[in-house]
Design an enzyme around this catalytic site. Structure first.
Site, PDB file in Angstrom:
ATOM      1  N   SER A  16       0.865  -1.188   0.000  1.00 29.36           N
ATOM      2  CA  SER A  16       0.000   0.000   0.000  1.00 29.36           C
ATOM      3  C   SER A  16       0.894   1.228   0.000  1.00 29.36           C
ATOM      4  CB  SER A  16      -0.873   0.018   1.253  1.00 29.36           C
ATOM      5  OG  SER A  16      -0.154   0.547   2.354  1.00 29.36           O
ATOM      6  N   ASP A  17       0.334   2.374  -0.307  1.00 29.48           N
ATOM      7  CA  ASP A  17       1.108   3.592  -0.094  1.00 29.48           C
ATOM      8  C   ASP A  17       0.995   3.945   1.393  1.00 29.48           C
ATOM      9  OD1 ASP A  17       2.709   5.779  -0.407  1.00 29.48           O
ATOM     10  OD2 ASP A  17       1.681   6.563  -2.163  1.00 29.48           O
ATOM     11  N   TRP A  18       1.753   4.917   1.788  1.00 27.98           N
ATOM     12  CA  TRP A  18       1.858   5.271   3.210  1.00 27.98           C
ATOM     13  C   TRP A  18       0.473   5.563   3.805  1.00 27.98           C
ATOM     14  CZ3 TRP A  18       6.454   6.936   6.164  1.00 27.98           C
ATOM     15  CH2 TRP A  18       6.143   7.538   7.379  1.00 27.98           C
TER      16      TRP A  18
END
Ligand code: NOJ
Length: 764
Positions: A294-296
């Site tokens: 996932s992104d942050w």
């Protein structure tokens, strides 16, 4: 945690680790393939341990996202020891990674090594030009070399994985992250993206010189509405399949180890929870076997989007959609077990995600030696080595784009004795490093001033005046930038004075590097501060003004474009920027870069891109008669200042004898290119096509291939391209890719506007 992870460490190798993974469940049968080893390990893991592999924490002292609550640090340490963490980001140095690794392999039950990821976007210590600049080389070898050096340095500093390349196509210069990608074109982005992946990963992921790459952001992130970072993305199926996704498909085919999803919602569904993208297309249709991170915090952000009601629901949507690893949301680690136990999520999904992450760790060789990348000696030798700096200069040379060169003002001739250099950016040792600069030492770039000083002939004299000041205050990745008061003209008089008596003026203008990058969108892409005003004053006192443009995005500079006789786009050129720029200015390197993105005349033209559709009312003779009823602005031309693919050389190239030989399902295109100028030079021959009557309206032109050739003065080379269904087809409404029989326009040229063309009929 910072203290603990940074302290010196012993060199203990966890021997017991090898024992654990090499036991087969069938007695006496040794495990040979990685898949067998992964399955054997999975079979030994508890549900909590498997979920642990899906959890990625930040190292807590370097932040590349919203700063989390630091009180968690102790909990994070305990979680690593308990086998509840699969990877970490922003844990740095050979020593620091070794220390963090030790926590996992010496304490957790199964001693599974951590994977360390970091944003190595255009270099680790030795900075390469920013990615958009690298794409301007249109040179696969240059892009590959840039990534190769970055990988070597990172791998020596304990890292296993870069969150790069960013292959988001973007048509909007307002978007600050346009700097991180390869520009506006799906084909160029695919080719450069592939080169970056090859550079990072090499042929063998387990080599100590390579790291795993990550194709990001999947998908649509570069189409943020109005160019505002993180904004919603609403695009047609056609744009998604034919513009946004192709570079990602090529990345998957090129064997990229991982994907990262994106913050945005795509047509209403957050990419992180998007089953169509991750589960159906990527892991289904494209057969991607790697891991998706996932992104942050993007799993948690699905709640903010209004897609998930709470963390439990967010975890459920993300894992079902195919997001394997949770970066810094702390949601998988806290909620997945409950979801499996309640039957809302099948354990098979957890197995599938854990399997992908474990496989990556095996491929990286971490189970053979979890500390293999954390080598202090190698780190010392590798970082900023002479070889790496040499590569940085070579890469930067290839990225320079000559935008204007009236009366052959460039290259600077020996007869030019007095040179005035003007502009804060000209002496800046920090801006050329660019944003997303990993571990670059601040102020470590060769400035333009230093580069020019080193290139001057003994009887050439340089004077320098700062002239304008662009930004003030704290300039970092995480701080909002403050621009200098545009009324501060205290440096103007000196600059005008030295310009008045010079044979030639070199003026550096552009952006602070922190004007581009994550969270750095601008509503206006014109020059900030009082740069333009100073330029106007300088050009009144000296006609020989060479502009060196330092930016990470296309900027709108209509006045400069009109008045300055010579303009060189030098981007943020990395550690060796000043030398590489001087190499071009003084003719040691004949510029060969071509724009990977259109440069607008005005912000209001954005989004702006060459592969637009014709509309029912384009500019034609019928409409161009002073009437208003055609697709245009009343206050601005439709055309860009400089088009996609544009870039001059010190020499000239002529295109002639275009020939297109057709056969069923294909065509062979040949064209003759001659170097008609006075210097040997490198030309990028660009092939565009248009399908003139398709069931889905096709762009007026679309890049499908390019070749680079080096020509001596007077030399002619015949360049040949093959056109097949792969080039002539496109994705249809049923998501099937095929070409339609009929009339195609075939165009070959030096940029997207200047082409020679032929129409041919091709039957499929
Ligand atoms: C957020 C960015 O969107 C992404 O590109 C980056 O890799 C992560 N932060 C980690 O720093």
């Amino acid at each position: 945690m910072k203290k603990i992870l940074n302290k010196g460490l012993t060199n203990l190798l966890s021997l017991s680790l090898i024992g654990i993974i090499c036991q087969s469940s069938i007695p006496n049968k040794p495990l040979t393939t990685t898949d067998e080893k992964v399955e054997a390990l999975l079979a030994k893991m508890t549900l909590a341990e498997k979920i642990g592999q899906l959890n990625m924490y930040n190292g807590t002292w370097e932040f590349t996202g919203p700063v989390p609550n630091d009180k968690n640090s102790k909990q994070k340490l305990d979680d690593i020891k308990a086998g509840k963490v699969g990877g970490m980001l922003n844990v740095l140095t050979a020593e620091g990674t070794r220390e963090a690794q030790k926590l996992a392999v010496e304490n957790s039950r199964l001693k599974i090594p951590l994977i360390f990821g970091y944003d190595v976007i255009h270099g680790y210590k030795t900075m390469m030009p920013v990615p958009l600049a690298q794409a301007a080389s249109w040179d696969i070898n240059i892009a590959r070399l840039g990534a190769e050096v970055a990988a070597r340095e990172s791998a020596a500093a304990g890292l296993h994985w870069t969150f790069a390349p960013m292959i988001d196509v973007s048509r909007d210069a307002r978007w600050g992250r346009i700097m991180e990608g390869a520009g506006e074109d799906p084909y160029l982005t695919s080719q450069i993206g592939k080169a970056w992946i090859e550079g990072f990963q090499g042929k063998d992921l387990s080599s100590e010189k390579t790291i795993a790459a990550c194709a990001k952001h999947f998908a649509g992130y570069g189409f943020a509405e109005a160019g505002r970072d993180y904004n919603t993305v609403d695009v047609s199926e056609n744009t998604l399949m034919n513009v946004i996704l192709p570079p990602f498909k090529v990345a998957a085919e090129a064997g990229v180890a991982t994907f990262m999803n994106s913050f945005n919602d795509l047509n209403g569904v957050p990419a992180t929870g998007n089953e169509l993208l991750q589960r159906q297309l990527l892991k289904g249709d494209w057969g991607f076997k790697g891991a998706v991170v996932s992104d942050w915090g993007s799993i948690g952000e699905m709640i903010t989007h209004g897609f998930a009601l709470d963390s439990l629901a967010a975890a459920q949507y993300a894992i079902k959609a195919g997001s394997d690893m949770d970066m810094e949301s702390n949601i998988y680690v806290n909620y997945l077990e409950k979801l499996v136990k309640s039957g809302k999520v099948s354990e098979k999904l957890i197995d599938d995600a854990a399997r992908r992450i474990l496989k990556l760790k095996f491929d990286l060789g971490l189970f053979d030696d979890p500390y293999r990348y954390s080598n202090v000696e190698r780190e010392k030798k590798e970082l900023l080595s002479a070889e790496n700096l040499k590569a940085a200069r070579q890469v930067a040379q290839g990225t320079m784009v000559l935008l204007k060169n009236e009366n052959n003002l460039l290259p600077i001739q020996k007869s030019v004795k007095k040179i005035a250099l003007i502009g804060e950016l000209a002496a800046h040792k920090d801006v050329p490093l660019g944003n997303w600069r990993a571990q670059a030492n601040p102020n470590s770039a060769v400035s333009l001033k230093e580069g020019i000083e080193a290139a001057l002939a003994p009887d050439q004299k340089l004077t320098y005046a700062e002239g304008y000041k662009l930004t003030e205050g704290k300039r970092t990745f995480i701080n909002e930038l403050t621009f200098t008061n545009p009324n501060d003209k205290s440096g103007f008089a000196e600059a005008v004075k030295i310009a008045t008596t010079a044979d030639l003026v070199i003026m550096a203008i552009g952006e602070d590097c922190y004007q581009t990058g994550e969270g750095r969108s601008q509503a206006n892409v014109e020059l900030k501060g009082n740069q333009l005003e100073l330029f106007n004053q300088i050009s009144k006192v000296n006609k020989n003004v060479v502009i060196v443009l330092m930016t990470g995005r296309p900027v709108a500079i209509p006045t400069v474009a009109e008045k300055a006789p010579a303009i060189l786009q030098a981007w943020f050129g990395g550690s060796e920027a000043g030398h590489a720029t001087a190499d071009v200015l003084f003719g040691k390197y004949n510029p060969s870069g071509k724009l990977p993105v259109s440069f607008p005349r005005n912000t209001g033209q954005l989004p702006l891109y060459y592969n637009q559709k014709n509309t029912g009312r384009p500019k034609t003779n019928d409409f161009d008669t002073g009437l208003v009823f055609w697709s245009h602005y009343t206050d601005m031309p439709n055309t860009p200042q400089w088009c996609f693919g544009f870039g001059l050389s010190y020499t000239t190239f002529e295109y002639k004898n275009l020939n297109v030989q057709t056969a069923p399902k294909k065509a062979t295109v040949t064209v003759e290119v001659t170097n008609t100028g006075k210097y040997k030079g490198k030309e990028t021959v660009q092939l565009y096509i248009r399908d003139l009557d398709a069931t889905i309206v096709q762009p007026i032109k679309r890049l499908v291939a390019f070749q680079q050739i080096n020509l001596e003065v007077g030399q002619t080379q015949k360049v040949q391209f093959e056109l097949t269904e792969a080039e002539l087809g496109f994705y249809h409404a049923d998501r099937k890719f095929y070409a339609e029989s009929g009339l195609f326009e075939v165009m070959v040229g030096t940029n997207s506007e200047q082409v020679v063309k032929k129409s041919v009929d091709i039957q499929f």
